[in-house]
Design an enzyme around this catalytic site. Structure first.
Site, short mmCIF file in Angstrom:
data_model
loop_
_atom_site.label_atom_id
_atom_site.label_comp_id
_atom_site.label_asym_id
_atom_site.label_seq_id
_atom_site.Cartn_x
_atom_site.Cartn_y
_atom_site.Cartn_z
N GLY A 1 -15.67 -27.40 14.01
CA GLY A 1 -16.39 -28.22 14.48
C GLY A 1 -16.88 -29.33 13.57
CG MET B 1 -17.06 -40.70 4.33
SD MET B 1 -18.18 -39.31 4.65
CE MET B 1 -19.73 -40.53 4.79
CG HIS C 1 -24.42 -33.63 7.50
ND1 HIS C 1 -23.34 -34.73 7.63
CD2 HIS C 1 -25.41 -34.01 8.40
CE1 HIS C 1 -23.78 -35.16 8.65
NE2 HIS C 1 -25.02 -34.75 9.10
N GLY D 1 -19.21 -40.75 -5.05
CA GLY D 1 -18.88 -39.43 -6.10
C GLY D 1 -20.31 -38.90 -6.61
CB SER D 2 -23.91 -39.84 -6.46
OG SER D 2 -24.27 -39.17 -5.16
CG ASN D 3 -23.59 -35.00 -3.27
OD1 ASN D 3 -24.51 -34.20 -3.49
ND2 ASN D 3 -23.74 -36.06 -2.45
CG ASN E 1 -19.46 -31.22 4.57
OD1 ASN E 1 -19.14 -32.17 3.59
ND2 ASN E 1 -20.15 -31.67 5.56
#
Ligand code: GAR
Length: 200
Positions: free
Chosen positions: A143, A90, A109, A12-14, A107
């Protein structure tokens, strides 16, 4: 103020970067819900400490993945979430979930998409031998890591890099661009023309 929800599976650092931006009034919205599919995820502790309503949906508590996802969807709708940010979540969300929730989903990435989609993006970058990698914030579509790109930041790949050192360098960039990009979307400062997203 847009009501922002976050789904996270791990550290959870983001999420923490989003919490800091929110507390500093830089998110153009408020964090109102943090959900996780993993019991005991550090992300849940961070939500607790920040006073954000949070809930856990472990697969083992549901008869199927479909029912787990439905529970997540219903909870986010109950919290009246208007924008959803995936932060190290995830699990790939189903087509039905994306259709039913009807709100923008973002999101983050750890690669310069469209290179190195899927798991272990930093390891993929090292094995490929690229000299520059980075991170990408994108809208989620049906996707895998394929939706329209909102923001990217590049970082160098150094000859001595390991997966851990490259991941740490990319993570610093993630913490810069994710709150910024979420703020752009929540304030409506984004214009989307098909795949092309521009900041106004
Ligand atoms: C981050 O590096 C994020 O980009 C990555 O998981 C990490 C989560 O870290 N996400 C993916 O690989 C999604 N395909 P965090 O839990 O500390 O935010």
């Amino acid at each position: 103020m847009m009501r922002i929800g976050v789904l996270a599976s791990g550290r959870g650092s983001n999420l923490q970067a989003l919490i800091e931006a929110w507390k500093h009034g830089e998110l153009n919205g408020e964090l109102v819900a943090v959900g996780s599919d993993k019991e005991g995820a550090l992300a849940l502790k961070r939500a607790e400490e920040a006073g954000i309503p949070h809930a856990t949906f472990p697969l083992s508590h549901f008869p199927s993945r479909k029912e787990q996802e439905n529970a997540i969807l219903n909870w986010l709708l109950e919290q009246k979430v208007e924008l959803l940010a995936l932060a190290g979540f995830m699990k790939v969300l189903s087509k039905e979930f994306l259709h039913d929730i009807q709100i923008p989903i973002l999101n983050i990435h750890p690669s310069l998409l469209p290179s190195f989609q899927g798991l272990h993006a930093q390891k993929q970058a090292l094995e490929y031998g690229v000299k520059i990698s980075g991170c990408t914030v994108h809208f989620v579509d049906e996707g895998l890591d394929s939706g329209p790109i909102i923001a990217q930041e590049a970082v160098p790949v150094l000859p001595e890099d390991t997966e851990d050192s490259l991941s740490a360098r990319i993570l610093e960039a993630e913490h810069r661009i994710y709150p910024e990009a979420v703020g752009w979307v929540s304030s409506g400062r984004i214009k989307r023309n098909g795949r092309i997203v521009v900041k106004l």
